[in-house]
Design a protein around this motif. Structure first.
Motif, PDB file in Angstrom:
ATOM      1  N   THR A 122      40.568  47.735  36.837  1.00  0.00           N
ATOM      2  CA  THR A 122      40.700  49.194  36.828  1.00  0.00           C
ATOM      3  C   THR A 122      42.083  49.600  37.360  1.00  0.00           C
ATOM      4  OG1 THR A 122      38.341  49.360  37.217  1.00  0.00           O
ATOM      5  CG2 THR A 122      39.652  51.331  37.668  1.00  0.00           C
TER       6      THR A 122
ATOM      7  N   SER B 122      44.964  48.731  36.336  1.00  0.00           N
ATOM      8  CA  SER B 122      46.038  47.755  36.135  1.00  0.00           C
ATOM      9  C   SER B 122      46.471  47.735  34.673  1.00  0.00           C
ATOM     10  CB  SER B 122      45.557  46.361  36.546  1.00  0.00           C
ATOM     11  OG  SER B 122      46.572  45.398  36.292  1.00  0.00           O
ATOM     12  N   ILE B 123      47.731  47.328  34.432  1.00  0.00           N
ATOM     13  CA  ILE B 123      48.131  47.086  33.047  1.00  0.00           C
ATOM     14  C   ILE B 123      48.359  45.601  32.814  1.00  0.00           C
ATOM     15  CG2 ILE B 123      49.108  49.387  32.675  1.00  0.00           C
ATOM     16  CD1 ILE B 123      51.870  48.208  33.125  1.00  0.00           C
ATOM     17  N   GLU B 124      47.898  44.771  33.751  1.00  0.00           N
ATOM     18  CA  GLU B 124      48.017  43.326  33.574  1.00  0.00           C
ATOM     19  C   GLU B 124      46.657  42.719  33.235  1.00  0.00           C
ATOM     20  OE1 GLU B 124      50.866  40.904  36.019  1.00  0.00           O
ATOM     21  OE2 GLU B 124      50.459  42.538  37.406  1.00  0.00           O
TER      22      GLU B 124
ATOM     23  N   LEU C  99      44.306  40.098  34.068  1.00  0.00           N
ATOM     24  CA  LEU C  99      44.104  39.222  35.230  1.00  0.00           C
ATOM     25  C   LEU C  99      42.750  38.535  35.257  1.00  0.00           C
ATOM     26  CD1 LEU C  99      45.704  41.332  38.112  1.00  0.00           C
ATOM     27  CD2 LEU C  99      46.737  39.511  36.744  1.00  0.00           C
ATOM     28  N   LEU C 100      41.821  38.986  34.433  1.00  0.00           N
ATOM     29  CA  LEU C 100      40.484  38.396  34.460  1.00  0.00           C
ATOM     30  C   LEU C 100      40.053  37.992  33.053  1.00  0.00           C
ATOM     31  CD1 LEU C 100      38.726  40.969  36.837  1.00  0.00           C
ATOM     32  CD2 LEU C 100      39.154  38.563  37.371  1.00  0.00           C
TER      33      LEU C 100
ATOM     34  N   TYR D 201      34.890  45.697  37.100  1.00  0.00           N
ATOM     35  CA  TYR D 201      35.973  44.916  37.723  1.00  0.00           C
ATOM     36  C   TYR D 201      35.435  44.103  38.896  1.00  0.00           C
ATOM     37  CZ  TYR D 201      39.971  44.604  41.082  1.00  0.00           C
ATOM     38  OH  TYR D 201      40.880  44.201  42.036  1.00  0.00           O
TER      39      TYR D 201
ATOM     40  N   ALA E 162      35.534  40.075  39.092  1.00  0.00           N
ATOM     41  CA  ALA E 162      36.195  39.478  40.253  1.00  0.00           C
ATOM     42  C   ALA E 162      35.242  38.561  41.016  1.00  0.00           C
ATOM     43  CB  ALA E 162      36.714  40.587  41.169  1.00  0.00           C
TER      44      ALA E 162
ATOM     45  N   ASP F  28      35.104  35.362  39.188  1.00  0.00           N
ATOM     46  CA  ASP F  28      36.346  34.605  39.347  1.00  0.00           C
ATOM     47  C   ASP F  28      36.383  33.903  40.708  1.00  0.00           C
ATOM     48  OD1 ASP F  28      38.797  33.841  38.122  1.00  0.00           O
ATOM     49  OD2 ASP F  28      39.910  35.329  39.304  1.00  0.00           O
TER      50      ASP F  28
ATOM     51  N   TYR G 209      42.408  30.575  38.993  1.00  0.00           N
ATOM     52  CA  TYR G 209      41.785  31.898  38.981  1.00  0.00           C
ATOM     53  C   TYR G 209      42.780  32.922  38.440  1.00  0.00           C
ATOM     54  CZ  TYR G 209      44.081  31.404  43.564  1.00  0.00           C
ATOM     55  OH  TYR G 209      44.976  31.114  44.569  1.00  0.00           O
ATOM     56  N   GLY G 210      42.256  34.126  38.199  1.00  0.00           N
ATOM     57  CA  GLY G 210      43.100  35.238  37.762  1.00  0.00           C
ATOM     58  C   GLY G 210      43.976  34.846  36.578  1.00  0.00           C
ATOM     59  N   PRO G 211      45.272  35.200  36.624  1.00  0.00           N
ATOM     60  CA  PRO G 211      46.141  34.959  35.468  1.00  0.00           C
ATOM     61  C   PRO G 211      46.493  33.485  35.271  1.00  0.00           C
ATOM     62  CG  PRO G 211      47.393  35.892  37.292  1.00  0.00           C
ATOM     63  CD  PRO G 211      45.954  35.921  37.713  1.00  0.00           C
ATOM     64  N   TRP G 212      46.062  32.625  36.195  1.00  0.00           N
ATOM     65  CA  TRP G 212      46.379  31.193  36.079  1.00  0.00           C
ATOM     66  C   TRP G 212      45.320  30.404  35.316  1.00  0.00           C
ATOM     67  CZ3 TRP G 212      47.537  33.930  40.590  1.00  0.00           C
ATOM     68  CH2 TRP G 212      48.906  34.015  40.912  1.00  0.00           C
TER      69      TRP G 212
ATOM     70  N   PHE H 111      46.180  40.338  42.970  1.00  0.00           N
ATOM     71  CA  PHE H 111      45.506  41.481  42.339  1.00  0.00           C
ATOM     72  C   PHE H 111      46.012  42.807  42.908  1.00  0.00           C
ATOM     73  CE2 PHE H 111      42.008  40.169  39.436  1.00  0.00           C
ATOM     74  CZ  PHE H 111      42.259  38.811  39.447  1.00  0.00           C
TER      75      PHE H 111
ATOM     76  N   LYS I 109      50.720  45.121  38.393  1.00  0.00           N
ATOM     77  CA  LYS I 109      51.346  46.321  37.808  1.00  0.00           C
ATOM     78  C   LYS I 109      50.279  47.349  37.463  1.00  0.00           C
ATOM     79  CE  LYS I 109      55.079  43.928  35.462  1.00  0.00           C
ATOM     80  NZ  LYS I 109      54.563  42.919  34.499  1.00  0.00           N
TER      81      LYS I 109
ATOM     82  N   VAL J 258      46.231  49.433  42.027  1.00  0.00           N
ATOM     83  CA  VAL J 258      45.117  48.513  41.825  1.00  0.00           C
ATOM     84  C   VAL J 258      44.520  48.168  43.193  1.00  0.00           C
ATOM     85  CG1 VAL J 258      44.401  46.282  40.885  1.00  0.00           C
ATOM     86  CG2 VAL J 258      46.194  47.603  39.731  1.00  0.00           C
TER      87      VAL J 258
END
Lengths: 360, 360
Positions: free
Chosen positions: A150, A152-154, A156-157, A238, A242, A245, A256-259, B307, B311, B318
């Motif tokens: 929520t 965010s513009i990335e 991540l999940l 979200y 999370a 994750d 986790y996340g973006p990895w 997190f 961005k 966030v």
């Protein structure tokens, strides 16, 4: 083009042969094929045999170990952490679930965090392993990052699904199995294929603005958590993504996340990994660790009947989680599994490559 | 009318006195007041001292036992079922959570189903009890039926919240605590008080049609599961609410679905109860039952920082689950807890009735 329908047994043996062609032991090939085809039987076509060539490509680029040494690396009487040794989730997750079930037999419940795995098919398959033991089963996994938290513009999940399977008595079991996003990724693939727009509330573009264009996913956009926007509770979706994750990856030692490593082999692995592979989290609780099985089943039947017979909106019917998938399975075991032309072509290429008999 | 602000200590002592006035032991009165006030501190005003007179009325009509004999009625090394003896959830739930924590110390994890309880305040309080022990805590409860499953026009589920608390290292803990509906019940109370309409997607009327009128709740309408409608995944919100109902009540032997006793004493108890009281489900998992605590905390800090620094959409930020509540608590401990005039009036009536010192 029309879909073509195939017998379950034919597709199953084909998948077994493909897994054996990439060096799986026969036992593992059979298990992986069974888990994969469970998705097709239950009508979750995006997670079934359509992904077979994806697993092969992961093996090809060395991201999937066909002969993993799956092992427990940490444990207590009711918990364990498992290193999947880069094996396929289709095999690693059932291994983990069997350990959860064994621990539940011993001490009432078993909880297993898994690192260094790959995609595990449908979460529901693994959760349902508990049912035959009169246990409640739970399964979750993290996945390739395509969802924005929520505000965010990335991305991540992942779509980070949760499954819970609960045994009943005379009624079929309660089986919830859902992505923690507004819509699962497979629904976008269908929209794209059919050239249709998505409903509002499913997607945002690279600036975080609402959009209905499924292509946006490939232009920096993101899927939205269950709830769609803040006003409708997307912060709860979200939270759910999370939670999955953290339990699957921070607790196990996975990425986790973006990895989280992508399922598709053409995307590079993220730089500076924070763990190993992707993560799962599985649980099993013995019903009779809480109350006598017969009492529970009587009340579970009653719960199911009360909800299923609830007054519905005109023209609709109130369903119990697991109803549509079970009906699909009954139907498809009788009449076969329909596949899209692209999927058939993909499988024919695998047949050619590994010198297997054509499906056609 | 303006809100008036009160010191935490003053409200806490007042609540202790009220609970003692309805025959609670001092120890239980202090615990109940602490749990209740945790909601006010964290900004979840609907679950705090505003409900104090509601608990008194439940006692008045004999639905709340001020001196319960809370006891374990079934157990294994990692599980237990507790009979709350019609005690207040504010006291029964921490008792259950302490048992979950003890079991986790012994065998890695502890899971406790609770029957014959009453409303337990905010789920987050109980989940957070695990944090001091380097454990992950989980808490859920079922509640008065005001939510319609997808496609139903009957109120069969409560707002059935889920809380998960996860310890970090240098960062504050991750604390998710949310109703499994689009909006929590407290938000409707605020809309009604202010004479405002609800956003679309929060409510349906007695025929199952979308509505924005909060009054509909009292005219056969219902709250909607997280997701709002089928197209936006309300069947997933229904799954979540159902999972909570089953784990808290079918597993423990409490009432479930439409048989859950209402919190408000002016509504009659449902006929032909299917269990005892309302149900909770609590869990605790030792971090070091999965991996070394230091490793976990390092990665949890990293997860939180990644997190939180993600961005954001222009003008937004966030958040990490638990951030807003923790900021509220820091603020309100310094500057006091604001109460609505109606709430103050309610408390003043309690003061008069029990011959306690006025808050004003």
């Amino acid at each position: 083009m029309e879909k073509q329908t195939f017998d379950f047994a034919q597709l199953y043996e084909f998948a077994v042969s493909v897994f054996q062609s990439i060096d799986f032991k026969e036992e593992d090939a059979r298990l992986a094929a069974e888990v994969l085809l469970a998705a097709d039987l239950r009508g979750i076509d995006s997670h079934g045999i359509a992904r077979l060539s994806g697993y092969v490509r992961l093996w090809e680029v060395g991201r999937l170990n066909p002969r993993p040494n799956i092992r427990v690396v940490h444990e207590t009487p009711s918990t364990a952490t498992i290193d999947g040794d880069a094996g396929v989730g289709l095999v690693v997750a059932p291994y983990a679930m069997r350990i959860a079930i064994e621990k539940a037999k011993q001490v009432g419940s078993g909880w297993v965090a898994v690192k260094n795995s790959n995609h595990f098919g449908i979460a529901g398959y693994h959760a349902m392993m508990a049912l035959a033991h009169d246990m409640i089963g739970m399964a979750m996994t993290n996945a390739s990052p395509i969802v924005a938290p929520t505000f965010s513009i990335e991305r991540l999940l992942g779509t980070n699904p949760i499954a819970l399977a609960v045994p009943a008595g005379e009624e079929p079991p309660f089986v919830a199995d859902f992505a923690t996003t507004t819509a699962a990724n497979g629904k976008f693939e269908i929209l794209e294929r059919e050239g249709r727009q998505a409903p509002s509330g499913w997607l945002q573009d690279a600036e975080g603005k609402p959009t209905t264009d499924p292509q946006t996913r490939k232009q920096g956009g993101a899927l939205l958590p269950l709830g769609s926007d803040y006003e409708h509770g997307s912060h709860k979706g979200y939270c759910l993504g999370a939670m999955v994750d953290i339990l699957t990856a921070v607790l196990s030692g996975a990425n986790y996340g973006p990895w989280v490593p992508p399922f598709v082999s053409y995307l590079p692995l993220p730089q500076n990994p924070v763990g190993e592979g992707i993560g799962h989290f599985m649980g099993a609780m013995r019903i009779d660790a809480f109350r006598p099985v017969e009492d529970f089943k009587k009340h579970m039947d009653h719960w199911i009947r009360r909800f299923r017979s609830s007054k519905a909106i005109d023209g609709k019917q109130v369903l119990i989680p697991g109803d549509p998938e079970r009906e699909n399975e009954a139907q498809r075991r009788r009449t076969g599994i329909p596949l899209m032309p692209q999927v058939i072509e993909d499988l024919e290429q695998l047949a050619e490559r590994f010198a297997l008999q054509s499906l056609l």
